[in-house]
Motif scaffolding. Sequence first.
Motif, short mmCIF file in Angstrom:
data_model
loop_
_atom_site.label_atom_id
_atom_site.label_comp_id
_atom_site.label_asym_id
_atom_site.label_seq_id
_atom_site.Cartn_x
_atom_site.Cartn_y
_atom_site.Cartn_z
N ALA A 94 -38.01 -4.78 -10.39
CA ALA A 94 -37.32 -5.35 -9.22
C ALA A 94 -36.39 -6.42 -9.65
O ALA A 94 -35.17 -6.42 -9.36
CB ALA A 94 -37.95 -5.68 -8.14
N ILE A 95 -36.94 -7.58 -10.24
CA ILE A 95 -35.97 -8.86 -10.67
C ILE A 95 -35.02 -8.38 -11.58
O ILE A 95 -33.97 -8.58 -11.48
CB ILE A 95 -36.90 -9.83 -11.26
CG1 ILE A 95 -38.20 -10.41 -10.08
CG2 ILE A 95 -36.18 -11.06 -11.85
CD1 ILE A 95 -37.59 -11.16 -9.09
N ASN A 151 -33.52 -5.54 -12.22
CA ASN A 151 -32.48 -4.75 -11.45
C ASN A 151 -31.55 -5.50 -10.64
O ASN A 151 -30.42 -5.34 -10.48
CB ASN A 151 -33.25 -3.39 -10.71
CG ASN A 151 -33.75 -2.42 -11.50
OD1 ASN A 151 -33.39 -2.15 -12.69
ND2 ASN A 151 -34.70 -1.67 -10.90
N LYS A 152 -32.29 -6.59 -9.92
CA LYS A 152 -31.59 -7.32 -8.95
C LYS A 152 -30.43 -8.21 -9.98
O LYS A 152 -29.15 -8.38 -9.51
CB LYS A 152 -32.16 -8.41 -8.15
CG LYS A 152 -31.56 -9.09 -7.16
CD LYS A 152 -30.58 -8.14 -6.22
CE LYS A 152 -31.52 -7.89 -4.68
NZ LYS A 152 -30.86 -7.07 -3.87
N GLY A 188 -27.93 -5.82 -11.68
CA GLY A 188 -26.92 -5.31 -10.62
C GLY A 188 -25.76 -5.91 -10.10
O GLY A 188 -25.01 -5.49 -9.54
N SER A 189 -25.96 -7.20 -10.53
CA SER A 189 -24.69 -8.19 -9.90
C SER A 189 -23.73 -8.49 -11.00
O SER A 189 -23.99 -9.17 -12.30
CB SER A 189 -25.46 -9.66 -9.79
OG SER A 189 -24.40 -10.64 -9.59
N VAL A 231 -27.66 -14.54 -6.17
CA VAL A 231 -28.21 -13.02 -6.27
C VAL A 231 -29.63 -12.91 -5.65
O VAL A 231 -30.14 -12.05 -5.22
CB VAL A 231 -27.98 -12.97 -7.75
CG1 VAL A 231 -28.79 -11.32 -8.07
CG2 VAL A 231 -26.69 -12.79 -8.29
N LEU A 232 -30.47 -13.89 -5.86
CA LEU A 232 -31.68 -13.96 -5.59
C LEU A 232 -32.31 -14.45 -4.14
O LEU A 232 -32.98 -13.83 -3.27
CB LEU A 232 -32.86 -14.58 -6.58
CG LEU A 232 -32.80 -13.71 -8.27
CD1 LEU A 232 -33.55 -14.57 -9.04
CD2 LEU A 232 -33.16 -12.44 -7.89
N GLN A 248 -32.48 -12.47 -0.92
CA GLN A 248 -32.09 -11.24 -0.93
C GLN A 248 -33.30 -10.07 -0.97
O GLN A 248 -34.28 -10.55 -1.39
CB GLN A 248 -31.05 -11.13 -1.97
CG GLN A 248 -30.10 -12.03 -2.13
CD GLN A 248 -29.14 -11.86 -1.00
OE1 GLN A 248 -28.70 -10.72 -0.65
NE2 GLN A 248 -28.71 -12.72 -0.04
N LEU A 300 -35.44 -7.28 -2.35
CA LEU A 300 -35.53 -6.65 -3.53
C LEU A 300 -36.35 -5.06 -3.56
O LEU A 300 -36.78 -5.06 -2.32
CB LEU A 300 -36.77 -7.32 -4.54
CG LEU A 300 -36.40 -8.52 -4.93
CD1 LEU A 300 -37.78 -9.18 -5.53
CD2 LEU A 300 -35.24 -8.62 -5.98
N THR A 301 -35.87 -4.15 -3.98
CA THR A 301 -36.72 -2.58 -4.11
C THR A 301 -37.56 -2.91 -5.12
O THR A 301 -37.29 -2.80 -6.21
CB THR A 301 -35.30 -1.90 -4.30
OG1 THR A 301 -34.26 -1.73 -3.38
CG2 THR A 301 -36.10 -0.63 -4.31
N HIS A 318 -40.78 -5.64 0.28
CA HIS A 318 -40.70 -6.78 -0.18
C HIS A 318 -40.61 -7.78 1.17
O HIS A 318 -40.23 -7.27 2.22
CB HIS A 318 -39.03 -6.87 -0.71
CG HIS A 318 -38.52 -8.28 -0.81
ND1 HIS A 318 -37.63 -8.87 0.20
CD2 HIS A 318 -38.81 -9.20 -1.70
CE1 HIS A 318 -37.16 -10.05 -0.10
NE2 HIS A 318 -37.67 -10.20 -1.19
#
Length: 140
Positions: free
Chosen positions: A7-8, A10-11, A14-15, A92-93, A96, A98-99, A105
């Motif tokens: 999840a971290i 991908n986050k 993804g930015s 970004v984090l 925010q 997380l999936t 989350h």
Amino acid sequence: MNALDLAIFNKLTGSTALTALTSGGTASPSVYQWLAPEGQDPPYVVYNKQASTPQHTLSGVAHENAIYQVKGVTLGPSAAAAGTIASTIDTVLVDQALTITGYTHMYLRRVSDIDYPEAGPGGQRIHHRGALYRVLADPT
């Protein structure tokens, strides 16, 4: 890679605002778990779990409580570029969603800053700037 690690990752990847600051750019983001590959040119992002302490109830795990280190790594006389990456990581984090497969989350916040140099090739400095982030997630 476990569900929280993924999840971290991908986050972060993804930015495009963040990956555009790395040597791989948006096409091949330079975001690595634990450490960058040998010979990888900065700038890049490294993340890893520092601690994970599940919070239990009598019936089992109430939620996962993990701390992740996430930092930008740059090479040069100034730490400014690492600071820009660190600031972007924060955007970004912090707060925010997380999936996280198998979890709901609950919380994501910066808890402590990271900022240190080390000796690099040819007398240059390698700069590390980022933070420790707390992640809370409820197993579903």
